[in-house]
Write a protein that holds these residues in place. Structure first.
Motif, PDB file in Angstrom:
ATOM      1  N   GLU A  20       0.811  -1.222   0.000  1.00  0.00           N
ATOM      2  CA  GLU A  20       0.000   0.000   0.000  1.00  0.00           C
ATOM      3  C   GLU A  20       0.844   1.273   0.000  1.00  0.00           C
ATOM      4  OE1 GLU A  20      -2.393  -0.635   3.425  1.00  0.00           O
ATOM      5  OE2 GLU A  20      -3.576  -2.241   2.474  1.00  0.00           O
ATOM      6  N   ARG A  21       2.075   1.214   0.525  1.00  0.00           N
ATOM      7  CA  ARG A  21       2.882   2.431   0.674  1.00  0.00           C
ATOM      8  C   ARG A  21       3.919   2.646  -0.426  1.00  0.00           C
ATOM      9  NH1 ARG A  21       5.920   2.744   6.129  1.00  0.00           N
ATOM     10  NH2 ARG A  21       6.679   4.602   5.050  1.00  0.00           N
ATOM     11  N   SER A  22       4.378   1.595  -1.059  1.00  0.00           N
ATOM     12  CA  SER A  22       5.585   1.679  -1.888  1.00  0.00           C
ATOM     13  C   SER A  22       5.310   2.182  -3.300  1.00  0.00           C
ATOM     14  CB  SER A  22       6.261   0.307  -1.977  1.00  0.00           C
ATOM     15  OG  SER A  22       6.586  -0.195  -0.707  1.00  0.00           O
ATOM     16  N   GLN A  23       6.162   3.106  -3.754  1.00  0.00           N
ATOM     17  CA  GLN A  23       6.139   3.497  -5.167  1.00  0.00           C
ATOM     18  C   GLN A  23       6.980   2.559  -6.035  1.00  0.00           C
ATOM     19  OE1 GLN A  23       6.712   6.245  -2.924  1.00  0.00           O
ATOM     20  NE2 GLN A  23       4.874   7.477  -3.258  1.00  0.00           N
ATOM     21  N   VAL A  24       7.933   1.874  -5.404  1.00  0.00           N
ATOM     22  CA  VAL A  24       8.699   0.826  -6.070  1.00  0.00           C
ATOM     23  C   VAL A  24       8.626  -0.414  -5.194  1.00  0.00           C
ATOM     24  CG1 VAL A  24      10.965   0.063  -6.910  1.00  0.00           C
ATOM     25  CG2 VAL A  24      10.302   2.484  -7.098  1.00  0.00           C
ATOM     26  N   ILE A  25       8.323  -1.568  -5.792  1.00  0.00           N
ATOM     27  CA  ILE A  25       8.326  -2.843  -5.077  1.00  0.00           C
ATOM     28  C   ILE A  25       9.276  -3.769  -5.813  1.00  0.00           C
ATOM     29  CG2 ILE A  25       6.981  -4.864  -4.400  1.00  0.00           C
ATOM     30  CD1 ILE A  25       4.570  -3.001  -4.090  1.00  0.00           C
ATOM     31  N   SER A  26      10.351  -4.172  -5.134  1.00  0.00           N
ATOM     32  CA  SER A  26      11.378  -5.011  -5.735  1.00  0.00           C
ATOM     33  C   SER A  26      11.360  -6.386  -5.081  1.00  0.00           C
ATOM     34  CB  SER A  26      12.754  -4.350  -5.563  1.00  0.00           C
ATOM     35  OG  SER A  26      13.728  -4.995  -6.340  1.00  0.00           O
ATOM     36  N   MET A  48      -1.673  -2.362  -4.526  1.00  0.00           N
ATOM     37  CA  MET A  48      -0.568  -1.465  -4.842  1.00  0.00           C
ATOM     38  C   MET A  48      -1.065  -0.096  -5.277  1.00  0.00           C
ATOM     39  SD  MET A  48       1.932  -4.215  -6.797  1.00  0.00           S
ATOM     40  CE  MET A  48       2.950  -2.925  -7.530  1.00  0.00           C
ATOM     41  N   ARG A  49      -0.226   0.892  -5.143  1.00  0.00           N
ATOM     42  CA  ARG A  49      -0.541   2.249  -5.545  1.00  0.00           C
ATOM     43  C   ARG A  49      -0.635   2.346  -7.069  1.00  0.00           C
ATOM     44  NH1 ARG A  49       1.480   6.429  -1.799  1.00  0.00           N
ATOM     45  NH2 ARG A  49       1.810   7.658  -3.680  1.00  0.00           N
ATOM     46  N   THR A  50      -1.379   3.311  -7.527  1.00  0.00           N
ATOM     47  CA  THR A  50      -1.490   3.505  -8.980  1.00  0.00           C
ATOM     48  C   THR A  50      -0.222   4.093  -9.575  1.00  0.00           C
ATOM     49  OG1 THR A  50      -2.531   5.669  -8.619  1.00  0.00           O
ATOM     50  CG2 THR A  50      -4.002   3.759  -8.932  1.00  0.00           C
TER      51      THR A  50
END
Length: 342
Positions: A200-206, A227-229
């Protein structure tokens, strides 16, 4: 006087362009190294019929394959993941399965960061525009600096931790989810959170997790929906960790901003695959592991592991150490007496 049989190591299939590093180790040890390019299980069995050890890149090593190779004492995998080998079957047959779990840490983490920056800055799209004579920024707007953005790591092992360190150096706020971490604690130097909070918080998820029964498809439709848009999904771990169909649908719906993918559920990625149709997706052909340094290390350590097993010693890396000290399945290799690994 009869000579002792030579230890025979068969490379089942491999797309490397040189095997000098392997020969640097097998030749002085008096071991025979044979390169084959087996295209099926039947070919593999025929090519490795009298092998004491096999080195594997992509081939599936099943119980049936092992049963057809009665001398086999060791399986060495060129890589970290061993999902292509039936570990339980190997263990039941006293066959050591070896990998190289800590090679390429810097190379893969470098690539994860490179994919991230390429995706978040729209670099491939801008490059294509310039080549076509366009200097229009509209296709990639809005762009954001890294400082102040949140970078989520799923799987904080060696590679995940190295990626987290590099992301923090770029100014990202790094948070992490790992099954071994308790949310709220500092884990390997980074804030551990729940998977839901990270999504919910991440702009990048690795992604930096192995492919297991528990992690297969762990990023599916429900997770993508959380996930964020403006989020980018980066995968340098294993293709099967992500539900590919769900990812394509999320990209089509615009529910996430984009993706940067090095590993795929089926490799090589088929021509015309839906992922190739998105300008917001950056694709590379499962090469995050590669640098000249990691390439040499991978090759040497893969063959070192099986040579150690065949010499009756504990290898540096073994997935199923419980087989050490078991009888040798009629192998010409010396029986192992070691009981613990490195």
């Amino acid at each position: 006087m009869p000579t002792e049989p030579t230890t025979r190591i068969v490379i089942t299939e491999c797309d490397h362009d040189s095997f000098a590093p392997e020969h640097d180790l097998t030749d002085p040890a008096g071991a025979e190294l044979v390169l084959t390019q087996s295209r099926s299980a039947a070919e593999l069995i025929a090519n490795a019929a009298d092998a004491d050890a096999i080195l594997v890149q992509y081939a599936q090593i099943t119980a049936e394959v092992m049963d057809a190779l009665p001398r086999l004492r060791a399986i060495g995998r060129y890589g970290v993941g061993v999902d292509s080998v039936d570990i339980a079957a190997a263990t039941a047959r006293g066959i050591a399965v070896c990998n190289v779990p800590d090679y390429g840490t810097e190379s893969v983490s470098d690539h994860a960061i490179g994919l991230t920056l390429a995706a978040v800055r729209g670099i491939p799209r801008l490059d294509r525009g310039v080549r076509a004579g366009s200097f229009d920024l509209a296709a990639v707007r809005p762009l954001f600096q890294t400082r102040g953005r949140v970078f989520g790591i799923i799987g904080l092992g060696l590679i995940g931790t190295a990626t987290a360190r590099k992301a923090a150096g770029l100014g990202y706020e790094v948070i992490a989810y790992d099954v071994a971490a308790t949310p709220g604690q500092v884990f390997h130097g980074f804030a551990a959170v729940t998977l839901d909070e990270l999504l919910e918080r991440s702009q990048v998820i690795s992604l930096h997790t192995p492919l297991t029964d528990e992690t297969r498809g762990m990023i599916g439709a429900a997770e993508l929906a959380r996930m964020r848009t403006d989020a980018i999904l980066v995968n340098t771990s294993r293709g099967g960790v992500v539900d590919g169909d769900a990812l394509v649908e999320a990209l089509r719906a615009g529910s996430i901003l984009g993706a940067a993918i090095d590993v795929h559920e089926s490799e090589p990625l088929a021509a015309g695959h839906p992922l190739t149709t998105f300008d917001s997706v950056v694709l590379t052909p499962h090469l995050a592991w590669y640098t000249e340094e990691s390439y040499d290390e991978l090759k040497r350590r893969t063959v070192e592991n099986v040579l150690e097993v065949c010499a009756g010693r504990a290898p540096r890396n073994i997935v199923n150490p419980e087989v050490l000290g078991t009888p040798g399945r009629n192998s010409t290799c010396a029986p192992s007496t070691a009981v613990t690994g490195d």
